[in-house]
Scaffold this active site. Structure first.
Site, PDB file in Angstrom:
ATOM      1  N   ASP A  45       9.482  30.173  27.626  1.00  0.00           N
ATOM      2  CA  ASP A  45       9.986  29.513  26.423  1.00  0.00           C
ATOM      3  C   ASP A  45      11.160  30.307  25.861  1.00  0.00           C
ATOM      4  OD1 ASP A  45      10.006  27.923  23.941  1.00  0.00           O
ATOM      5  OD2 ASP A  45       8.024  27.296  24.582  1.00  0.00           O
ATOM      6  N   HIS A 108      11.324  27.823  18.801  1.00  0.00           N
ATOM      7  CA  HIS A 108      10.472  27.003  19.674  1.00  0.00           C
ATOM      8  C   HIS A 108       9.337  27.792  20.320  1.00  0.00           C
ATOM      9  CE1 HIS A 108       9.481  24.423  23.164  1.00  0.00           C
ATOM     10  NE2 HIS A 108       9.978  23.421  22.458  1.00  0.00           N
ATOM     11  N   SER A 405       6.468  19.374  23.907  1.00  0.00           N
ATOM     12  CA  SER A 405       6.387  20.836  23.858  1.00  0.00           C
ATOM     13  C   SER A 405       5.289  21.297  22.916  1.00  0.00           C
ATOM     14  CB  SER A 405       7.713  21.425  23.392  1.00  0.00           C
ATOM     15  OG  SER A 405       8.687  21.341  24.385  1.00  0.00           O
TER      16      SER A 405
END
Length: 650
Positions: A45, A108, A405
């Site tokens: 990620d 994220h 996600s």
């Protein structure tokens, strides 16, 4: 060179972007901290923010002795929670916001990590919205972050399908997001059968930001809006009435509030009605104070954050606003702060979640499963803005975002939980347990049925005790690849082993891969006809008898032989055959049924059965030698966002 499995041209992908755990019936795991602490969830990620309260290691023991990972990077310290952190930038390019370390500047990776394994944090919220206790699914599991995503996206120097194959060989299950290119068919990405492909669904909470017009009308839209206008009304204008003619914009273009299309003289200090979803930065640039947008797909099933007062309304309500503007000499409006409302329609697969059928192997159902991925509150990097506008100066410790996600780490956590309870189970066994115990989704809400939600929504507690599992080994996947068109040379580029051999390269159907679901792709004009062989392993009671029950869609007929399976010990395996048959069909949408093995003691092992039409010539999929050449999207096609979570024990 020795040690090089294959060489593939690089591509740039984008990131696939806590009420949720209660919603799936997993308020708190029953295994306890010692068992959870033996499992490591690895994430590929954008990095992680180690100082977040979600990653404190208070009360946690030292990492498992077998752990060989480490932390690499300046100004980054691991602890007993984050036990590994590395970064990889194959482009050797760093934007001004990128940090050459595992530290997250995008937000994220911090969000996904805390969703999967964040510690409990009291009083977490997004500017007061969704306030409560934030936690991950397995808060005592360890985290290893592999930063491969940057401001420009994620490089594919390590193609996901190949990397996850090697992970599978080492006992690690890879959980992938299905992609955010829905609701279009064949849009699902990450469809290798040895990975868990995760769709995204709503939870029973939505964020509503209402619009109040000057005529008293109150319209409800969706937005994570924290800007408080204190009830003050502002002039209201449609973007099409503020066209920037000097920039070549027409009213039609300006109606969509396209970048540079708005006349700032007319927009200044006004709320703007836009005929499409926009980031909001266009309105700010034109000196507007707020924006009312329309979702062109009319889905209205997720909320977003914007850098100014904003909400997204339906097409029907857009007409009401536009009529009000046209009928009023001085139209005015205000936008209210968002509120959390009960969503009685949940769970539903969200519109953006990518759909099947499987574009490569029609006889393997994808996605595999669905999990919460809408309006998820989780930790965030304080270096990243909470909206998509890079000029947004607000900073938060927790953010609310949506995407596959967000669903992927939910499934990763569920897999980690099963792994903690059954450390010797294979990746395929864990995947099977999750799929066969999933909560059944309501078909009436989904025209594409299993192509949207796979086996159903994750149910971590039930997955801990599935009764039977469909196991599979490396040899099973090699047999599958050979039938899909690989030869020995191309196969070895996947496996990395010179001992891998395709004994036959004759194309064949994927009916004998020991998969927990059944999919039959029928060419237009051909009869329904398929024979599937499956083997289940007893992981429930020592002595048990399972009887099959079937739900059969017209005009499909299903027979299962034998209809009864009797086991006398744990680990015993039994094989059965499923035959699907029926008349010739053409241009038929997906037909959905299921077979379920029941032992009368609480175990119900359910497998969806889908039959659907495909165009002639598609039954064996696309020639898979493309894995080794320019077509690098063989098993991990591009999508709007992209993220992979890896679950492992070492």
């Amino acid at each position: 060179m020795e040690g090089v499995v294959s060489v593939i041209p690089n591509r740039i992908l984008k990131l696939h972007t806590t009420r949720s755990w209660d919603f799936v019936g997993f308020s708190k795991g029953k295994l306890g901290a010692p068992l959870e602490g033996n499992v490591v969830i690895g994430l590929l990620d954008s990095g992680i923010w180690p100082e977040s309260d979600s990653f404190n290691d208070e009360g946690m023991s030292a990492p498992p002795a077998k752990w060989k990972g480490k932390c690499v990077g300046a100004n980054f310290t691991c602890n007993n929670k984050i036990i590994g952190a590395r970064w990889y930038n194959s482009e050797h390019f760093f934007d001004t916001t990128d940090l050459p370390s595992p530290r997250d500047s995008e937000g994220h990776g911090t969000h996904t990590s805390s969703t999967a394994a964040g510690r409990e944090v009291q009083g977490a919220s997004y500017f007061g919205l969704a306030e409560g206790v934030a936690r991950g699914g397995v808060p005592n599991a360890r985290i290893a972050m592999y930063k491969v995503c940057w401001s420009f996206g994620c490089s594919t120097a390590d193609p996901i399908a190949i990397g996850s194959f090697h992970a599978m060989k080492n006992g690690i299950l890879t959980s992938n997001s299905a992609g955010n290119s829905g609701p279009y068919p064949y849009s699902v990405s990450n469809y290798a059968p040895w990975t868990l492909t995760v769709a995204a669904n709503t939870i029973d909470r939505k964020f509503v930001a209402q619009v109040v017009l000057g005529n008293g009308q109150v319209l409800s839209g969706l937005s994570v809006n924290n800007f408080d206008l204190n009830g003050t009304t502002y002039p209201l204008i449609w973007g099409g009435h503020a066209a920037n003619f000097s920039a070549g914009a027409s009213p039609a273009i300006a109606g969509f509030c396209s970048p540079g299309a708005l006349n700032s003289y007319k927009v200044e200090r006004k709320i703007v009605l836009c005929d499409a979803m926009v980031t909001g930065s266009q309105i700010l640039k034109a000196n507007g104070v707020g924006v009312i947008m329309t979702d062109s797909f009319n889905s209205l099933d997720y909320a977003s954050s914007f850098p100014l007062p904003a909400t997204v309304i339906s097409n029907e309500d857009r007409v009401k606003v536009l009529n009000y503007i046209r009928a009023t000499e001085n139209p005015i409006a205000t936008i209210l702060v968002a509120q959390g409302w009960k969503d009685v329609m949940a769970a539903s697969v969200v519109s953006f979640s990518s759909r099947g059928p499987n574009p490569i192997t029609p006889d393997i159902l994808k996605p595999d499963i669905t999990a919460p991925g809408v309006d998820i509150l989780a930790a965030w990097s304080p270096l990243a803005p909470p909206s998509t506008d890079p000029k947004d100066t607000r900073r938060v410790n927790f953010n609310i975002i949506s995407g596959t996600s967000m669903s992927c780490p939910h499934a990763s956590a569920a897999a980690a939980y099963v792994k903690a309870g059954h450390p010797n189970w294979s990746p395929a066994a864990i995947k099977s347990a999750l799929m066969t115990t999933a909560t059944i989704m309501e078909p009436g809400k989904h025209v594409d049925l299993e192509f949207s939600y796979g086996s159903g929504q994750i149910n971590p507690e039930h997955a801990l005790n599935p009764g039977l599992v469909y196991d599979a080994s490396e040899a099973d996947y090699i047999n599958f690849l050979c039938k899909q068109g690989y030869n020995t040379t191309t196969l070895r580029m996947i496996t990395g082993s010179n001992s891998s051999v395709c004994k036959s390269t004759t194309p064949g159907r994927a009916w004998d891969l020991n998969y927990p679901t059944f999919a039959l792709a029928v060419e237009d004009g051909q009869p329904i006809q398929g024979v599937f062989t499956r083997t289940v392993t007893n992981v429930g009671n020592n002595s048990s008898t399972y009887t099959v029950s079937m739900s059969t869609p017209y005009p499909v007929s299903i027979t299962v032989e034998p209809p009864v399976l009797t086991f006398s010990k744990i680990g015993e395996m039994k094989t059965f055959t499923v035959k699907l048959f029926g008349p010739k069909i053409a241009q038929q949408p997906i037909m959905s049924g299921a077979i379920t093995w029941k032992d009368g003691n609480g175990h119900e092992v359910r497998s969806p059965v889908v039959v659907y039409n495909i165009l002639p010539g598609r039954k064996y999929g696309i020639p898979t030698s493309s894995m080794t050449n320019q077509k690098t999207d063989k098993f991990e096609g591009p999508s709007m966002y992209h993220k992979t979570g890896i679950l492992g024990r070492n």
